[in-house]
Scaffold this motif. Structure first.
Motif, PDB file in Angstrom:
ATOM      1  N   VAL A   1      16.980 -79.864  10.256  1.00 53.13           N
ATOM      2  CA  VAL A   1      17.872 -78.913  10.826  1.00 53.13           C
ATOM      3  C   VAL A   1      17.239 -77.376  10.701  1.00 53.13           C
ATOM      4  O   VAL A   1      16.703 -77.019   9.495  1.00 53.13           O
ATOM      5  N   LEU A   2      17.233 -76.525  11.709  1.00 51.69           N
ATOM      6  CA  LEU A   2      16.835 -75.476  11.500  1.00 51.69           C
ATOM      7  C   LEU A   2      17.892 -74.208  11.297  1.00 51.69           C
ATOM      8  O   LEU A   2      17.455 -73.317  10.516  1.00 51.69           O
ATOM      9  N   PHE A   3      18.943 -74.508  11.774  1.00 55.57           N
ATOM     10  CA  PHE A   3      20.147 -73.381  11.669  1.00 55.57           C
ATOM     11  C   PHE A   3      21.408 -74.416  11.300  1.00 55.57           C
ATOM     12  O   PHE A   3      21.429 -75.158  12.000  1.00 55.57           O
ATOM     13  N   ALA A   4      22.243 -73.759  10.521  1.00 51.03           N
ATOM     14  CA  ALA A   4      23.445 -74.418  10.354  1.00 51.03           C
ATOM     15  C   ALA A   4      24.461 -73.560   9.908  1.00 51.03           C
ATOM     16  O   ALA A   4      24.392 -72.496   8.919  1.00 51.03           O
ATOM     17  N   THR A   5      26.015 -73.653  10.177  1.00 48.69           N
ATOM     18  CA  THR A   5      26.971 -72.964   9.694  1.00 48.69           C
ATOM     19  C   THR A   5      27.988 -73.748   9.559  1.00 48.69           C
ATOM     20  O   THR A   5      28.327 -74.447  10.309  1.00 48.69           O
ATOM     21  N   GLN A   6      28.815 -73.625   8.458  1.00 49.99           N
ATOM     22  CA  GLN A   6      29.928 -74.218   8.141  1.00 49.99           C
ATOM     23  C   GLN A   6      31.070 -73.604   8.188  1.00 49.99           C
ATOM     24  O   GLN A   6      31.285 -72.408   7.868  1.00 49.99           O
ATOM     25  N   SER A   7      32.003 -74.251   8.851  1.00 48.00           N
ATOM     26  CA  SER A   7      33.412 -73.549   9.149  1.00 48.00           C
ATOM     27  C   SER A   7      34.588 -74.570   9.222  1.00 48.00           C
ATOM     28  O   SER A   7      34.574 -75.627   8.870  1.00 48.00           O
ATOM     29  N   GLY A   8      35.878 -74.028   9.680  1.00 51.57           N
ATOM     30  CA  GLY A   8      36.833 -75.043   9.802  1.00 51.57           C
ATOM     31  C   GLY A   8      37.985 -74.379  10.222  1.00 51.57           C
ATOM     32  O   GLY A   8      38.177 -73.246   9.970  1.00 51.57           O
ATOM     33  N   PRO A   9      38.847 -75.324  10.678  1.00 59.27           N
ATOM     34  CA  PRO A   9      38.741 -76.849  11.303  1.00 59.27           C
ATOM     35  C   PRO A   9      37.888 -77.071  12.203  1.00 59.27           C
ATOM     36  O   PRO A   9      37.737 -76.217  13.150  1.00 59.27           O
ATOM     37  N   LEU A  10      37.675 -78.376  12.399  1.00 61.15           N
ATOM     38  CA  LEU A  10      37.285 -79.035  13.685  1.00 61.15           C
ATOM     39  C   LEU A  10      38.275 -78.912  14.494  1.00 61.15           C
ATOM     40  O   LEU A  10      39.385 -79.232  14.453  1.00 61.15           O
ATOM     41  N   LEU A  11      38.102 -78.255  15.785  1.00 62.00           N
ATOM     42  CA  LEU A  11      39.042 -78.208  16.997  1.00 62.00           C
ATOM     43  C   LEU A  11      39.240 -79.656  17.666  1.00 62.00           C
ATOM     44  O   LEU A  11      40.243 -80.089  18.021  1.00 62.00           O
ATOM     45  N   ILE A  12      38.021 -80.230  17.998  1.00 60.73           N
ATOM     46  CA  ILE A  12      37.739 -81.231  18.800  1.00 60.73           C
ATOM     47  C   ILE A  12      36.827 -82.033  18.072  1.00 60.73           C
ATOM     48  O   ILE A  12      35.744 -81.593  17.409  1.00 60.73           O
TER      49      ILE A  12
END
Length: 271
Positions: A170-181
């Motif tokens: 993994v080169l880049f990642a961001t965590q957020s929420g919620p999952l929409l789909i």
């Protein structure tokens, strides 16, 4: 020939030409109702859609052609935070911003609230907390991952348990929420009757190599936003990024608004 086609259509070339013209015209009418603006560019495709009574702007990305990165701080560890600062900093390195948006929920000190990976280095750890207030903690939440010419959107629990096996490099990642789909289905916690309407932005994938950044230019519910991404864009997975403060570059309001935490941008070499 203006109001009818002759009965012997297979043998009448004039009728065949007129029928083809009618079909083409109808198709053009149909697509003109869906898409109100396309901006060609040498990095990604910027398209504005009319959706009910508002506009939703998208930036369509092909990871085999386009350069996509995430940005938090510059080389001096100073917050970039806004599109003009990002653009100015990238130009010192010979790059330009094609399109960009804020990339996930952050704390008051602009630190990402969850996982953040930049250039393969984990700068913020995965946040597995669930019973807390705010959109970030609506379940399932998830992670947007960029590899070399490949992208994933996965729920937090799966990433926590299967990262080493399924998501190396993994080169880049961001965590957020919620999952929409998730896996082609709209998150079941959303209501079709919800009155909770805000400006919202998201990232979604239509295939492992195709990513879309999207923002509503007016208030929209979680469900309606997810439905747009599923039906109009063809997203198989989508992650909500943030709400009313969200912006997308280019846009009339992209130079205004608050500082953000992480930004995600498509870049190209400056001329």
């Amino acid at each position: 020939m203006n109001n009818y086609l002759c009965e012997n259509l297979k043998k009448c070339k004039a009728c065949q030409l007129e029928l083809s013209g009618r079909v083409f015209g109808r198709l053009m009418q149909f697509f003109s109702l869906l898409i109100i603006g396309i901006v060609p560019c040498s990095g990604a495709e910027l398209i504005d859609y009319q959706y009910h009574d508002l506009v939703i702007s998208t930036c369509k990305i092909d990871l085999q052609r386009d350069t996509v990165r995430m940005f938090w701080r510059d080389s001096e560890k100073l917050l970039l935070g806004r599109f003009p600062r990002l653009q100015a900093w990238l130009r010192t390195q010979g790059d330009d911003v094609v399109c960009a948006t804020n990339a996930g929920i952050y704390d008051e000190d602009y630190r990402p609230r969850g996982l953040y990976i930049e250039k393969g280095v984990t700068l913020r750890k995965l946040n597995v907390r669930k019973n807390a207030y705010g959109n970030f903690y609506l379940q399932p939440n998830g992670v947007f991952l960029l590899h070399d010419q490949k992208a994933d959107i996965v729920d937090t629990d799966r990433f926590a348990t299967e990262r080493e096996a399924l998501f190396p490099g993994v080169l880049f990642a961001t965590q957020s929420g919620p999952l929409l789909i998730q896996n082609g289905k709209i998150n079941t916690i959303f209501s079709t009757q919800s009155e909770n309407r805000l400006i919202r932005n998201a990232v979604c994938t239509t295939s492992p190599r195709n990513v879309v950044l999207a923002i509503s230019r007016g208030p929209i519910s979680f469900y309606a936003f997810a439905q747009f991404l599923l039906d109009r864009i063809g997203c198989t997975d989508a992650l909500y990024l943030d709400g009313n403060i969200s912006r997308m570059y280019p846009g009339e309001d992209s130079d205004f608004g608050p500082n953000f935490g992480v930004l995600i941008a498509v870049t190209k070499k400056a001329r």
